[in-house]
Design an enzyme around this catalytic site. Structure first.
Site, PDB file in Angstrom:
ATOM      1  N   SER A 143       0.882  -1.181   0.000  1.00  0.00           N
ATOM      2  CA  SER A 143       0.000   0.000   0.000  1.00  0.00           C
ATOM      3  C   SER A 143       0.904   1.211   0.000  1.00  0.00           C
ATOM      4  O   SER A 143       2.068   1.120   0.414  1.00  0.00           O
ATOM      5  CB  SER A 143      -0.862   0.002   1.270  1.00  0.00           C
ATOM      6  OG  SER A 143      -1.513   1.243   1.433  1.00  0.00           O
ATOM      7  N   TYR A 156      -1.869  -0.848  10.517  1.00  0.00           N
ATOM      8  CA  TYR A 156      -1.872  -1.091   9.063  1.00  0.00           C
ATOM      9  C   TYR A 156      -0.593  -0.533   8.436  1.00  0.00           C
ATOM     10  O   TYR A 156       0.075  -1.207   7.641  1.00  0.00           O
ATOM     11  CB  TYR A 156      -3.114  -0.440   8.445  1.00  0.00           C
ATOM     12  CG  TYR A 156      -3.317  -0.738   6.973  1.00  0.00           C
ATOM     13  CD1 TYR A 156      -3.802  -1.976   6.552  1.00  0.00           C
ATOM     14  CD2 TYR A 156      -3.045   0.222   6.000  1.00  0.00           C
ATOM     15  CE1 TYR A 156      -4.004  -2.250   5.198  1.00  0.00           C
ATOM     16  CE2 TYR A 156      -3.237  -0.039   4.647  1.00  0.00           C
ATOM     17  CZ  TYR A 156      -3.722  -1.275   4.251  1.00  0.00           C
ATOM     18  OH  TYR A 156      -3.921  -1.545   2.912  1.00  0.00           O
TER      19      TYR A 156
HETATM   20  P1  NAP Z   1     -10.946  -6.720  -0.070  1.00  0.00           P
HETATM   21  O1  NAP Z   1     -11.910  -6.624  -1.186  1.00  0.00           O
HETATM   22  O2  NAP Z   1     -11.403  -6.522   1.334  1.00  0.00           O
HETATM   23  O3  NAP Z   1     -10.229  -8.145  -0.218  1.00  0.00           O
HETATM   24  C1  NAP Z   1      -9.383  -8.651   0.765  1.00  0.00           C
HETATM   25  C2  NAP Z   1      -9.042 -10.079   0.409  1.00  0.00           C
HETATM   26  O4  NAP Z   1      -8.240 -10.647   1.480  1.00  0.00           O
HETATM   27  C3  NAP Z   1     -10.271 -10.933   0.268  1.00  0.00           C
HETATM   28  O5  NAP Z   1     -10.118 -11.828  -0.795  1.00  0.00           O
HETATM   29  C4  NAP Z   1     -10.328 -11.681   1.590  1.00  0.00           C
HETATM   30  O6  NAP Z   1     -10.994 -12.899   1.431  1.00  0.00           O
HETATM   31  C5  NAP Z   1      -8.853 -11.866   1.907  1.00  0.00           C
HETATM   32  N1  NAP Z   1      -8.643 -12.067   3.335  1.00  0.00           N
HETATM   33  C6  NAP Z   1      -9.020 -11.250   4.350  1.00  0.00           C
HETATM   34  N2  NAP Z   1      -8.721 -11.802   5.525  1.00  0.00           N
HETATM   35  C7  NAP Z   1      -8.135 -13.005   5.251  1.00  0.00           C
HETATM   36  C8  NAP Z   1      -7.602 -14.047   6.050  1.00  0.00           C
HETATM   37  N3  NAP Z   1      -7.609 -13.994   7.390  1.00  0.00           N
HETATM   38  N4  NAP Z   1      -7.082 -15.126   5.432  1.00  0.00           N
HETATM   39  C9  NAP Z   1      -7.065 -15.214   4.089  1.00  0.00           C
HETATM   40  N5  NAP Z   1      -7.542 -14.255   3.278  1.00  0.00           N
HETATM   41  C10 NAP Z   1      -8.069 -13.173   3.858  1.00  0.00           C
HETATM   42  O7  NAP Z   1      -9.752  -5.708  -0.243  1.00  0.00           O
HETATM   43  P2  NAP Z   1      -8.800  -5.349  -1.488  1.00  0.00           P
HETATM   44  O8  NAP Z   1      -8.889  -3.904  -1.666  1.00  0.00           O
HETATM   45  O9  NAP Z   1      -9.018  -6.246  -2.636  1.00  0.00           O
HETATM   46  O10 NAP Z   1      -7.386  -5.638  -0.792  1.00  0.00           O
HETATM   47  C11 NAP Z   1      -6.395  -6.480  -1.361  1.00  0.00           C
HETATM   48  C12 NAP Z   1      -5.020  -6.005  -0.885  1.00  0.00           C
HETATM   49  O11 NAP Z   1      -4.783  -4.696  -1.370  1.00  0.00           O
HETATM   50  C13 NAP Z   1      -4.876  -5.928   0.630  1.00  0.00           C
HETATM   51  O12 NAP Z   1      -3.599  -6.403   1.016  1.00  0.00           O
HETATM   52  C14 NAP Z   1      -4.984  -4.445   0.919  1.00  0.00           C
HETATM   53  O13 NAP Z   1      -4.318  -4.064   2.101  1.00  0.00           O
HETATM   54  C15 NAP Z   1      -4.332  -3.880  -0.320  1.00  0.00           C
HETATM   55  N6  NAP Z   1      -4.699  -2.486  -0.588  1.00  0.00           N
HETATM   56  C16 NAP Z   1      -6.007  -2.148  -0.778  1.00  0.00           C
HETATM   57  C17 NAP Z   1      -6.331  -0.809  -0.991  1.00  0.00           C
HETATM   58  C18 NAP Z   1      -7.765  -0.350  -1.194  1.00  0.00           C
HETATM   59  O14 NAP Z   1      -8.005   0.855  -1.132  1.00  0.00           O
HETATM   60  N7  NAP Z   1      -8.694  -1.236  -1.471  1.00  0.00           N
HETATM   61  C19 NAP Z   1      -5.320   0.146  -1.005  1.00  0.00           C
HETATM   62  C20 NAP Z   1      -4.004  -0.240  -0.812  1.00  0.00           C
HETATM   63  C21 NAP Z   1      -3.701  -1.565  -0.609  1.00  0.00           C
HETATM   64  P3  NAP Z   1     -11.824 -13.586   2.610  1.00  0.00           P
HETATM   65  O15 NAP Z   1     -12.479 -12.488   3.413  1.00  0.00           O
HETATM   66  O16 NAP Z   1     -12.768 -14.482   1.907  1.00  0.00           O
HETATM   67  O17 NAP Z   1     -10.810 -14.367   3.385  1.00  0.00           O
END
Ligand code: NAP
Length: 260
Positions: A143, A156
């Protein structure tokens, strides 16, 4: 010097493991890498999401809570049984925010375990076979919070800085193996994670959802959220042959929000 294929970045014959591949950024990465020819293993907790992505890409579904180390080790064994993992995408993550006094041990541990320790343990487990084969890619979705600080996000930010630090350190260790390791650092991306942040802002400030969303959009000079497919495109680029010299880097995808 060996010639490299730059005309087409096909990933045919490569096996990719994508954590958190059931929705959001991980789903976009799974679709993109599969489109580019890779075989895909999708991992995550929510069976319906994981199986739906796996079906969409003709890949494998492995249900796993990555905060459970024994379950993670079992998932790694299941992945190895499918084949040698050539590409590891550490994407699964959670974001929770709280002021310092409300950042309890449980929240800290949960965020560190999933966002920093799980990527480390998966990388440690899967890189040796890549190195033995002389080719591999590790891409961690960190991130821009891994590069700077934000309010109310000590856990975070710490976890994402850890993921970036691991990437930079391992780049030195892996330099002669044919394995590259990089971190992708998005700003706000239009996924459930952003939706949850918008809901939290609305609840805490009394602003309506549209205003809360505008607050997130306004953090970027481009005044918009990033789309998951933009992050997936960067991952695909890093997995390609012509990215073999991109190593230990952070690719920031945030519309110019964090300038380094
Ligand atoms: P999201 O839609 O909330 O997806 C998160 C993913 O992580 C889901 O597939 C979830 O699946 C999985 N996950 C959560 N807890 C877990 C656990 N305990 N074990 C295994 N899997 C788990 O969020 P996203 O935006 O796609 O995020 C993906 C990555 O991008 C993350 O690392 C996040 O920090 C990073 N990121 C996101 C943003 C943003 O603004 N969205 C910005 C910067 C970085 P389940 O709940 O089914 O396990």
């Amino acid at each position: 010097m060996e010639p490299i294929e730059t005309a087409s970045e096909r990933l045919t014959g490569k096996l990719a493991l994508i954590t958190g591949g059931g929705r959001g950024i991980g789903l976009a990465i799974a679709l993109r890498l599969a489109r580019d020819g890779a075989r895909v293993i999708v991992s995550g907790r929510t069976r319906a999401d994981v199986e739906s992505t796996a079906a969409a890409v003709g890949g494998h579904a492995l249900i796993c809570d990555l905060t459970d180390r024994a379950a993670t080790d079992a998932m790694i064994e299941s992945a190895r049984a499918i084949g040698r993992v050539d590409i590891l995408v550490n994407n699964a993550g959670i974001a929770e925010s709280a002021p310092l006094a409300e950042t309890g041990d449980a929240m800290w541990d949960r965020i560190m375990e999933l966002n920093a320790t799980a990527p480390f343990r998966l990388t440690r487990a899967l890189v040796p076979a890549m190195a033995a084969h002389g080719w591999g890619r590790v891409v961690t979705i960190a991130s821009n919070a891994g590069l700077t600080g934000y309010g109310y996000t000590a856990a975070y930010c710490a976890a994402k800085h850890a993921a970036v630090g691991m990437t930079r350190a391992l780049a030195l260790d892996l330099g002669r193996t044919g394995v590259t390791i990089n971190a992708v650092c998005p700003g706000w991306v239009a996924t459930r994670m952003a939706d949850e942040a918008i809901a939290r802002i609305a609840a805490k400030t009394g602003r309506d959802t549209r205003a809360a969303r505008a607050a997130l959009e306004g953090m970027s000079p481009q005044r918009r959220l990033v789309e998951p497919e933009e992050v997936a495109a960067a991952v695909a680029m890093l997995c390609g042959e012509s990215a073999r010299s991109i190593h230990g880097q952070t690719i920031v995808i945030d519309g110019g929000q964090v300038l380094k």
